[in-house]
Design a protein around this motif. Sequence first.
Motif, PDB file in Angstrom:
ATOM      1  N   LEU A  73       0.887  -1.161   0.000  1.00 55.78           N
ATOM      2  CA  LEU A  73       0.000   0.000   0.000  1.00 55.78           C
ATOM      3  C   LEU A  73       0.925   1.211   0.000  1.00 55.78           C
ATOM      4  O   LEU A  73       1.567   1.529   1.005  1.00 55.78           O
ATOM      5  CB  LEU A  73      -0.882  -0.040   1.252  1.00 55.78           C
ATOM      6  CG  LEU A  73      -1.854   1.112   1.451  1.00 55.78           C
ATOM      7  CD1 LEU A  73      -2.853   1.199   0.303  1.00 55.78           C
ATOM      8  CD2 LEU A  73      -2.623   0.936   2.766  1.00 55.78           C
ATOM      9  N   ILE A  74       1.042   1.840  -1.165  1.00 55.15           N
ATOM     10  CA  ILE A  74       2.021   2.908  -1.365  1.00 55.15           C
ATOM     11  C   ILE A  74       1.370   4.270  -1.134  1.00 55.15           C
ATOM     12  O   ILE A  74       0.288   4.534  -1.668  1.00 55.15           O
ATOM     13  CB  ILE A  74       2.623   2.831  -2.786  1.00 55.15           C
ATOM     14  CG1 ILE A  74       3.379   1.498  -2.953  1.00 55.15           C
ATOM     15  CG2 ILE A  74       3.534   4.026  -3.082  1.00 55.15           C
ATOM     16  CD1 ILE A  74       3.963   1.263  -4.333  1.00 55.15           C
ATOM     17  N   THR A  75       2.033   5.107  -0.351  1.00 49.59           N
ATOM     18  CA  THR A  75       1.517   6.468  -0.136  1.00 49.59           C
ATOM     19  C   THR A  75       2.187   7.406  -1.135  1.00 49.59           C
ATOM     20  O   THR A  75       3.417   7.489  -1.202  1.00 49.59           O
ATOM     21  CB  THR A  75       1.808   6.942   1.303  1.00 49.59           C
ATOM     22  OG1 THR A  75       1.230   5.984   2.197  1.00 49.59           O
ATOM     23  CG2 THR A  75       1.191   8.304   1.578  1.00 49.59           C
ATOM     24  N   LEU A  76       1.394   8.090  -1.921  1.00 51.10           N
ATOM     25  CA  LEU A  76       1.908   9.004  -2.944  1.00 51.10           C
ATOM     26  C   LEU A  76       2.240  10.354  -2.316  1.00 51.10           C
ATOM     27  O   LEU A  76       1.869  10.622  -1.173  1.00 51.10           O
ATOM     28  CB  LEU A  76       0.862   9.153  -4.060  1.00 51.10           C
ATOM     29  CG  LEU A  76       0.377   7.818  -4.650  1.00 51.10           C
ATOM     30  CD1 LEU A  76      -0.828   8.030  -5.552  1.00 51.10           C
ATOM     31  CD2 LEU A  76       1.506   7.139  -5.433  1.00 51.10           C
ATOM     32  N   SER A  77       2.891  11.213  -3.099  1.00 53.39           N
ATOM     33  CA  SER A  77       3.375  12.472  -2.513  1.00 53.39           C
ATOM     34  C   SER A  77       2.235  13.379  -2.032  1.00 53.39           C
ATOM     35  O   SER A  77       2.419  14.203  -1.149  1.00 53.39           O
ATOM     36  CB  SER A  77       4.274  13.213  -3.503  1.00 53.39           C
ATOM     37  OG  SER A  77       3.554  13.440  -4.685  1.00 53.39           O
ATOM     38  N   ASP A  78       1.038  13.215  -2.587  1.00 57.21           N
ATOM     39  CA  ASP A  78      -0.090  14.035  -2.126  1.00 57.21           C
ATOM     40  C   ASP A  78      -0.915  13.335  -1.044  1.00 57.21           C
ATOM     41  O   ASP A  78      -2.012  13.766  -0.703  1.00 57.21           O
ATOM     42  CB  ASP A  78      -0.994  14.423  -3.301  1.00 57.21           C
ATOM     43  CG  ASP A  78      -1.565  13.214  -4.039  1.00 57.21           C
ATOM     44  OD1 ASP A  78      -1.251  12.071  -3.648  1.00 57.21           O
ATOM     45  OD2 ASP A  78      -2.319  13.404  -5.012  1.00 57.21           O
ATOM     46  N   GLY A  79      -0.392  12.208  -0.544  1.00 64.03           N
ATOM     47  CA  GLY A  79      -1.068  11.517   0.556  1.00 64.03           C
ATOM     48  C   GLY A  79      -2.054  10.451   0.111  1.00 64.03           C
ATOM     49  O   GLY A  79      -2.485   9.627   0.911  1.00 64.03           O
TER      50      GLY A  79
END
Length: 333
Positions: A73-79
């Motif tokens: 579950l990857i968190t992207l730079s915008d959350g």
Amino acid sequence: MNKFYTQFNDILKNQPAYRVKQIKQAIFVELIDNWDKAMTLPKDLRIELAKKLPLEIKAQIFESKDEDAAKALITLSDGLKVETVLMKHNRRNTVCVSSQVGCPLGCKFCATGAMGFKRNLETWEIVSQVLFFARILKAQGDRVDNIVFMGMGEPFLNYDNVMEAIRIINDPHGLSIGIRHFSISTIGIIEGIEKFADEKMQVNLAISLHAPDDRTRIGIIPCGKKYTIHKILEAVDNYIAKTNRKVMFEYLLIKDVNDSDEFALKLAKLMKKPLYFVNLITYNKTGAYQPPSTDKIKHFKDILEKNRVFTTLRYRFGADIEAACGQLAAKNK
Ligand code: SAH
Ligand code: SF4
């Protein structure tokens, strides 16, 4: 056109040409997760790269009991969060990547569809999903063998970024994953199939058909109204005429919706073309429907095979960690 490398080149424009090569080597071959580890590069460049092209990937990882699947579950730079799955089968490592956060198409059986659409993924965000598992596998002396666009989202609604990501992942000086080891699954976005036919790219194409008649299909796939079976098959035949490549038709078996003998016979009729084949998928429970019994699935397969339709049955990976097809729906808080 090639946004990713444009960004690269922007960073490197005052650098000698060989730097690009060194940087690619560090990202895609050495698979570093921090620019401090790129010892071949001067310190100020490492600092600049760390700012403009950070390599850290923030993720939570879940492993299945039988160790045949892992979900990140990857968190992207915008959350926002996106899910990527690694499947291990027959000694092959397949990464199932997402192309969008959520999906606007709202298919009734799909957990991603139920969460709605947030945004398209950037090229780098697609590539990063592969890098994430490539790094883990490298530490185990292993590598990524196959890439399937069967995660969250509809790849043909994010066409350019998906194509660019494929080119980067395929680059022989980088991850170097063979072009025939990629598959794209689409719900049947005609414009995408048409464009794809002209790419001259030996990537496998899969169509999520799931029903042999429009009425049943529209009942579970709302966009089936616009993209009718007839139009989809026309686009596929055109694709085959241009590429001479096999096409996989995915058929999700849902109890009492599309699993009767009558449906099998109708499907067999549609599939009687030399380069067509069917991949049966058992419904993974995500909502209101039920999967058919194992006997019923075998029976459905028998009917197709008796009618000389080449048919495979998809292996179920990682259902216990909600990593199986259609179960991907990151809780974006
Ligand atoms: N949007 C694309 C690709 C992502 S879905 C598409 O729909 O083809 C990848 C595959 O998982 C598709 O065949 C999709 O129909 C299937 N799928 C969706 N929900 C599922 C579920 N609950 N159980 C099993 N497969 C499912
Ligand atoms: Fe989107 Fe594919 Fe899920 Fe349909 S099945 S909602 S197209 S991800």
